[in-house]
Design an enzyme around this catalytic site. Structure first.
Site, PDB file in Angstrom:
ATOM      1  N   ASN A 128      -4.640   9.241   1.905  1.00  0.00           N
ATOM      2  CA  ASN A 128      -5.233   8.585   3.072  1.00  0.00           C
ATOM      3  C   ASN A 128      -5.666   9.572   4.147  1.00  0.00           C
ATOM      4  O   ASN A 128      -6.839   9.680   4.470  1.00  0.00           O
ATOM      5  CB  ASN A 128      -4.254   7.578   3.668  1.00  0.00           C
ATOM      6  CG  ASN A 128      -4.334   6.221   3.010  1.00  0.00           C
ATOM      7  OD1 ASN A 128      -5.158   6.002   2.123  1.00  0.00           O
ATOM      8  ND2 ASN A 128      -3.490   5.306   3.423  1.00  0.00           N
TER       9      ASN A 128
ATOM     10  N   ASN B   4      -6.715   5.964  10.586  1.00  0.00           N
ATOM     11  CA  ASN B   4      -7.989   6.363  11.183  1.00  0.00           C
ATOM     12  C   ASN B   4      -8.670   5.201  11.906  1.00  0.00           C
ATOM     13  O   ASN B   4      -9.131   5.338  13.040  1.00  0.00           O
ATOM     14  CB  ASN B   4      -8.904   6.910  10.092  1.00  0.00           C
ATOM     15  CG  ASN B   4     -10.317   7.155  10.558  1.00  0.00           C
ATOM     16  OD1 ASN B   4     -10.593   8.072  11.321  1.00  0.00           O
ATOM     17  ND2 ASN B   4     -11.238   6.323  10.094  1.00  0.00           N
TER      18      ASN B   4
ATOM     19  N   ASP C 136       0.817  -1.216   0.000  1.00  0.00           N
ATOM     20  CA  ASP C 136       0.000   0.000   0.000  1.00  0.00           C
ATOM     21  C   ASP C 136       0.850   1.266   0.000  1.00  0.00           C
ATOM     22  O   ASP C 136       0.496   2.253  -0.652  1.00  0.00           O
ATOM     23  CB  ASP C 136      -0.925   0.003   1.224  1.00  0.00           C
ATOM     24  CG  ASP C 136      -2.075  -0.981   1.068  1.00  0.00           C
ATOM     25  OD1 ASP C 136      -2.482  -1.254  -0.073  1.00  0.00           O
ATOM     26  OD2 ASP C 136      -2.563  -1.473   2.102  1.00  0.00           O
ATOM     27  N   GLY C 137       1.964   1.242   0.729  1.00  0.00           N
ATOM     28  CA  GLY C 137       2.830   2.417   0.756  1.00  0.00           C
ATOM     29  C   GLY C 137       3.365   2.745  -0.622  1.00  0.00           C
ATOM     30  O   GLY C 137       3.392   3.917  -1.030  1.00  0.00           O
TER      31      GLY C 137
ATOM     32  N   ALA D 210     -11.202   6.625   1.393  1.00  0.00           N
ATOM     33  CA  ALA D 210     -10.213   5.629   0.973  1.00  0.00           C
ATOM     34  C   ALA D 210      -9.200   5.343   2.064  1.00  0.00           C
ATOM     35  O   ALA D 210      -8.681   4.231   2.174  1.00  0.00           O
ATOM     36  CB  ALA D 210      -9.489   6.102  -0.291  1.00  0.00           C
TER      37      ALA D 210
END
Length: 253
Positions: A113, A157, A43-44, A151
């Site tokens: 993000n 979060n 993901d990074g 997203a």
């Protein structure tokens, strides 16, 4: 007509190995002029690719060669052309951050993000929160606070006990990390059009840093955050495995 595919990969050996196999099988086109960009990594790396190619109209299709891979599709070297032709597209808008530091310098960044503020010393941060120019919380004492997109709502979060937002929701999540005062405050849902300002109270004694998708700014005194509708990131997912499905599925595990 065959697809013009541009491959890009993280530095991880497993991603580099996949890149070599795929480029040998499907060829490799320059990103400028490509029909689709295939990102190999986690993901990074996907976030890095989206930021780096934001001015490129080609959509990005990720294949997981990392760990979680929330923004990625399953890796398989076979049938890639068919998968790309059948892929479903999601369009997301990033957040823009403008941070002003104690020395008066101004820093701007985009976040797909979240934008987060974090204490940078041994004592809790003291923050004042305004929304659309109106003070909504005169003082929040906490380890930090963030504003997340739909997203990004399953990332930092969610780890901070914020809500998971449906991908099509025109809202943003504001979430506190380890709130001390008000002790029970867990955050707020804001319209996507909201403009948020965090002011750092007592920055000398209680320094605060800000991050936009891992781009850090130290010793901030004010941070302004808003959605950036002029920038649209196009992400491709295999049918039935798009962001909406992943966001729903994440709430039942």
């Amino acid at each position: 007509m065959s697809l013009r595919i541009a491959f890009t990969a993280s530095e991880a050996p497993i991603a580099q190995s996949a890149n070599a196999a795929l480029t040998a099988k499907y060829g490799d086109h320059a990103e400028q002029g490509a029909d689709v960009i295939v990102a190999l990594g986690g993901d990074g790396f996907m976030l890095q690719t989206l930021h780096r190619t934001q001015s490129n109209p080609a959509p990005v299709y990720g294949m997981n060669r990392g760990t979680v891979g929330f923004l990625m599709n399953e890796y398989n070297a076979a049938g890639l052309i068919e998968r790309l032709n059948a892929a479903e597209e999601e369009v997301i808008n990033p957040l823009s951050m403008k941070a002003v530091c104690q020395d008066g310098s101004e820093h701007k960044a985009l976040a797909i993000n979240e934008v987060s503020l974090l204490r940078a010393g041994p004592q809790a941060a003291r923050l004042r929160i305004s929304v659309d120019g109106r003070v909504r919380m005169a003082e929040l004492v906490c380890d930090g606070a963030l504003v997340a997109t739909p997203a990004g709502s399953t990332a930092y979060n969610f780890s901070a006990h914020g809500p998971i937002l449906p991908i099509g929701a025109d809202v943003l999540a504001m979430t506190a990390m380890a709130a001390f005062r008000p002790r029970r405050w867990r955050g707020a849902l804001l319209p996507k059009t909201a403009e948020v300002r965090f002011e750092v109270l007592d920055p000398d004694k209680r320094p605060v840093m800000a991050e936009a998708d891992a781009r850090a700014v130290q010793d901030v005194v004010t941070v302004d955050i808003r959605s950036e509708p002029s920038i649209a990131h196009r992400i491709l997912f295999d049918p039935g495995h798009g962001l909406e499905e992943r966001l729903i599925r994440e709430q039942f595990v």
